[in-house]
Design a protein around this motif. Structure first.
Motif, PDB file in Angstrom:
ATOM      1  N   THR A   1      45.750  39.331  49.773  1.00 39.32           N
ATOM      2  CA  THR A   1      43.991  39.979  50.138  1.00 39.32           C
ATOM      3  C   THR A   1      43.479  40.229  49.018  1.00 39.32           C
ATOM      4  OG1 THR A   1      44.651  39.325  52.662  1.00 39.32           O
ATOM      5  CG2 THR A   1      41.994  40.595  52.007  1.00 39.32           C
ATOM      6  N   LEU A   2      44.240  41.962  48.823  1.00 41.97           N
ATOM      7  CA  LEU A   2      44.204  42.792  47.619  1.00 41.97           C
ATOM      8  C   LEU A   2      43.829  41.909  46.754  1.00 41.97           C
ATOM      9  CD1 LEU A   2      43.751  45.996  46.635  1.00 41.97           C
ATOM     10  CD2 LEU A   2      46.144  45.599  46.209  1.00 41.97           C
ATOM     11  N   LEU A   3      44.226  41.187  46.113  1.00 39.45           N
ATOM     12  CA  LEU A   3      43.925  40.522  44.505  1.00 39.45           C
ATOM     13  C   LEU A   3      43.020  39.871  44.997  1.00 39.45           C
ATOM     14  CD1 LEU A   3      45.429  39.631  42.124  1.00 39.45           C
ATOM     15  CD2 LEU A   3      46.691  37.901  43.114  1.00 39.45           C
ATOM     16  N   ARG A   4      42.590  38.418  45.632  1.00 44.92           N
ATOM     17  CA  ARG A   4      41.839  38.234  45.654  1.00 44.92           C
ATOM     18  C   ARG A   4      40.550  38.669  46.165  1.00 44.92           C
ATOM     19  NH1 ARG A   4      40.202  33.072  48.494  1.00 44.92           N
ATOM     20  NH2 ARG A   4      43.020  33.645  49.819  1.00 44.92           N
ATOM     21  N   GLU A   5      40.372  40.445  46.874  1.00 52.12           N
ATOM     22  CA  GLU A   5      39.330  41.007  46.327  1.00 52.12           C
ATOM     23  C   GLU A   5      39.524  41.775  45.187  1.00 52.12           C
ATOM     24  OE1 GLU A   5      39.657  42.311  51.258  1.00 52.12           O
ATOM     25  OE2 GLU A   5      39.789  43.717  49.940  1.00 52.12           O
ATOM     26  N   HIS A   6      39.964  42.043  44.179  1.00 55.53           N
ATOM     27  CA  HIS A   6      40.050  42.787  43.036  1.00 55.53           C
ATOM     28  C   HIS A   6      39.876  41.657  42.258  1.00 55.53           C
ATOM     29  CE1 HIS A   6      42.053  45.815  40.940  1.00 55.53           C
ATOM     30  NE2 HIS A   6      41.825  45.537  39.664  1.00 55.53           N
ATOM     31  N   LEU A   7      40.158  40.735  42.128  1.00 51.08           N
ATOM     32  CA  LEU A   7      39.781  40.115  41.505  1.00 51.08           C
ATOM     33  C   LEU A   7      37.957  39.228  41.493  1.00 51.08           C
ATOM     34  CD1 LEU A   7      42.626  37.184  41.355  1.00 51.08           C
ATOM     35  CD2 LEU A   7      42.104  37.754  39.366  1.00 51.08           C
TER      36      LEU A   7
ATOM     37  N   THR B   1      28.271  45.315  45.150  1.00 48.15           N
ATOM     38  CA  THR B   1      28.300  45.956  46.172  1.00 48.15           C
ATOM     39  C   THR B   1      29.570  45.118  47.316  1.00 48.15           C
ATOM     40  OG1 THR B   1      26.357  47.092  46.499  1.00 48.15           O
ATOM     41  CG2 THR B   1      27.871  46.571  48.728  1.00 48.15           C
ATOM     42  N   THR B   2      30.625  45.673  47.236  1.00 43.26           N
ATOM     43  CA  THR B   2      31.265  45.002  48.316  1.00 43.26           C
ATOM     44  C   THR B   2      32.387  45.432  49.914  1.00 43.26           C
ATOM     45  OG1 THR B   2      32.863  43.201  48.898  1.00 43.26           O
ATOM     46  CG2 THR B   2      33.183  45.153  46.763  1.00 43.26           C
ATOM     47  N   GLU B   3      32.290  45.220  50.746  1.00 41.56           N
ATOM     48  CA  GLU B   3      32.809  45.643  51.753  1.00 41.56           C
ATOM     49  C   GLU B   3      33.888  45.262  52.345  1.00 41.56           C
ATOM     50  OE1 GLU B   3      33.638  49.760  54.055  1.00 41.56           O
ATOM     51  OE2 GLU B   3      32.065  49.343  52.247  1.00 41.56           O
ATOM     52  N   GLY B   4      35.036  44.895  50.835  1.00 40.60           N
ATOM     53  CA  GLY B   4      36.221  44.317  51.855  1.00 40.60           C
ATOM     54  C   GLY B   4      37.989  44.773  52.521  1.00 40.60           C
ATOM     55  N   ARG B   5      38.813  44.557  52.878  1.00 42.52           N
ATOM     56  CA  ARG B   5      39.481  45.350  53.391  1.00 42.52           C
ATOM     57  C   ARG B   5      40.447  46.396  52.027  1.00 42.52           C
ATOM     58  NH1 ARG B   5      44.813  42.461  56.029  1.00 42.52           N
ATOM     59  NH2 ARG B   5      46.345  44.089  56.064  1.00 42.52           N
ATOM     60  N   TYR B   6      40.295  45.978  51.572  1.00 36.62           N
ATOM     61  CA  TYR B   6      40.531  46.838  49.943  1.00 36.62           C
ATOM     62  C   TYR B   6      39.738  47.148  49.399  1.00 36.62           C
ATOM     63  CZ  TYR B   6      45.054  45.167  52.453  1.00 36.62           C
ATOM     64  OH  TYR B   6      46.433  45.032  53.181  1.00 36.62           O
ATOM     65  N   VAL B   7      38.960  46.690  48.812  1.00 34.38           N
ATOM     66  CA  VAL B   7      38.112  47.089  47.585  1.00 34.38           C
ATOM     67  C   VAL B   7      36.479  47.145  48.359  1.00 34.38           C
ATOM     68  CG1 VAL B   7      37.001  46.080  45.166  1.00 34.38           C
ATOM     69  CG2 VAL B   7      39.186  45.355  46.214  1.00 34.38           C
ATOM     70  N   ARG B   8      36.032  48.033  48.245  1.00 32.26           N
ATOM     71  CA  ARG B   8      34.933  49.438  48.344  1.00 32.26           C
ATOM     72  C   ARG B   8      34.071  49.262  47.054  1.00 32.26           C
ATOM     73  NH1 ARG B   8      38.937  50.325  52.507  1.00 32.26           N
ATOM     74  NH2 ARG B   8      38.287  48.990  54.146  1.00 32.26           N
ATOM     75  N   LEU B   9      32.631  48.738  46.871  1.00 32.26           N
ATOM     76  CA  LEU B   9      32.196  49.558  46.405  1.00 32.26           C
ATOM     77  C   LEU B   9      30.756  49.735  46.246  1.00 32.26           C
ATOM     78  CD1 LEU B   9      33.316  47.225  42.882  1.00 32.26           C
ATOM     79  CD2 LEU B   9      33.720  49.069  43.239  1.00 32.26           C
ATOM     80  N   ASP B  10      29.784  50.058  46.476  1.00 28.08           N
ATOM     81  CA  ASP B  10      28.735  50.247  46.693  1.00 28.08           C
ATOM     82  C   ASP B  10      27.161  50.909  45.359  1.00 28.08           C
ATOM     83  OD1 ASP B  10      26.444  50.777  47.846  1.00 28.08           O
ATOM     84  OD2 ASP B  10      26.727  53.295  48.460  1.00 28.08           O
ATOM     85  N   ASP B  11      27.475  48.993  45.094  1.00 34.36           N
ATOM     86  CA  ASP B  11      26.033  49.816  43.950  1.00 34.36           C
ATOM     87  C   ASP B  11      26.215  49.713  42.510  1.00 34.36           C
ATOM     88  OD1 ASP B  11      23.241  48.829  42.832  1.00 34.36           O
ATOM     89  OD2 ASP B  11      23.269  51.077  43.335  1.00 34.36           O
ATOM     90  N   VAL B  12      27.385  48.930  42.439  1.00 28.68           N
ATOM     91  CA  VAL B  12      28.302  49.932  40.917  1.00 28.68           C
ATOM     92  C   VAL B  12      28.111  48.738  39.888  1.00 28.68           C
ATOM     93  CG1 VAL B  12      30.876  49.518  40.564  1.00 28.68           C
ATOM     94  CG2 VAL B  12      29.992  51.320  42.328  1.00 28.68           C
TER      95      VAL B  12
END
Length: 292
Positions: A113-119, A132-143
């Motif tokens: 899951t982490l690798l999928r979200e990171h990619l 902007t994404t709110e995943g299990r591991y990867v979270r970005l807010d307007d980046v």
């Protein structure tokens, strides 16, 4: 077109990199690959130095462990390399060695899951998108990166298990396979990659397969190769590693190419006595014997 490379292994002290990189550049080697290997050397720092010391050789990092890295930092560092040295960096990401990730408190419950979200986030950032994404591991807010690459770039991913290899086809621009991969293993990996590409509707896009090949030449080559294969737990498996002269190594390279490798990266043993000589051997003796 088949490309050929060599690895600067992080068992060598960082100060050895300058002479190896310059020799790779001067000898006509196509690619020099580096590892972000705990707890030896960082991938981005060594890649930046190697690129700055050279003029033409492509420099790969295979791979950057995603549990260690916030995706925004990876994006900023990668974009900087792509802009400063256009067309020359090659970056791959992956799970990393799970025991090492545990040592630094970064082991993920679901590495896939982490690798999928990171990619997904990294490739979007490097395309210049605002994410902007709110995943299990990867979270970005307007980046968004202020200085994204000026041209489209590839993001490769490494994998060994079937689910990860399939994911590289689905979510990355290329796949990196370890030196424990036989020609038949390359064929199996290519099938998994194509399954992932088909599932993601990406079959029309180019996808690069990079395979490491453990190689030894010169005095004691067979013994050094055998010792490393045994240490890796693959001493009895056929089709893995090669020891001998340029002709023997070129034949092993060709077997991987025929199995589906686009790039073969020759990996010296950890106790290679002459790293500069190994690079010269790859560039000047093996390369002319490998059809391009």
């Amino acid at each position: 077109m088949t490309t050929l490379g060599a690895v600067f292994r992080p068992q060598l002290a960082p100060e050895r990199l300058r002479s190896v990189a310059r020799l790779a550049d001067e000898s006509g080697l196509e690619e020099l690959w580096l590892w972000e290997d705990c707890f030896r050397e960082g991938g981005i720092s060594t890649a930046a130095a190697a690129l700055a010391w050279t003029e033409r050789v492509r420099v790969g990092v295979g791979l950057l462990p995603v549990p260690l890295r916030n995706v925004a930092v990876t994006g900023m560092e990668a974009a900087g390399l792509y802009r400063m040295f256009p067309g020359r960096p090659i970056l791959a990401v992956g799970h990393g060695v799970q025991d090492w990730m545990g040592q630094v408190g970064a082991r993920a419950e679901s590495p896939l899951t982490l690798l999928r979200e990171h990619l997904a986030a990294l490739r979007a950032l490097l395309r210049g998108e605002r994410v902007t994404t709110e995943g299990r591991y990867v979270r970005l807010d307007d980046v968004a990166l202020d200085w994204p690459p000026q041209e489209p770039v590839e993001v490769l991913a490494g994998g060994t298990g079937p689910r990860t290899v399939r994911l590289t086809g689905e979510a990355a621009d290329g796949t990196v396979l370890t030196a424990n991969t036989s020609p038949e293993g390359v064929r199996q990996a290519r099938r998994l990659v194509e399954e992932g590409r088909a599932a993601a509707g990406r079959t029309a896009e180019a996808h690069r397969t990079v395979v490491y090949l453990l190689a030894a030449t010169g005095p004691g080559a067979a013994e050094r190769l055998r010792a490393e294969l045994v240490a890796e737990g693959v001493g009895g498996e056929p089709g893995i590693g090669v020891a001998g002269d340029a002709e023997a190594v070129a034949k092993a390279v060709q077997r991987l190419v025929e199995a589906g490798a686009d790039s073969v990266v020759l990996q010296p043993t950890g106790d290679e006595p002459d790293p500069e000589g190994f690079v010269r051997f790859v560039a000047e003796e093996v390369r002319p014997l490998v059809p391009s």
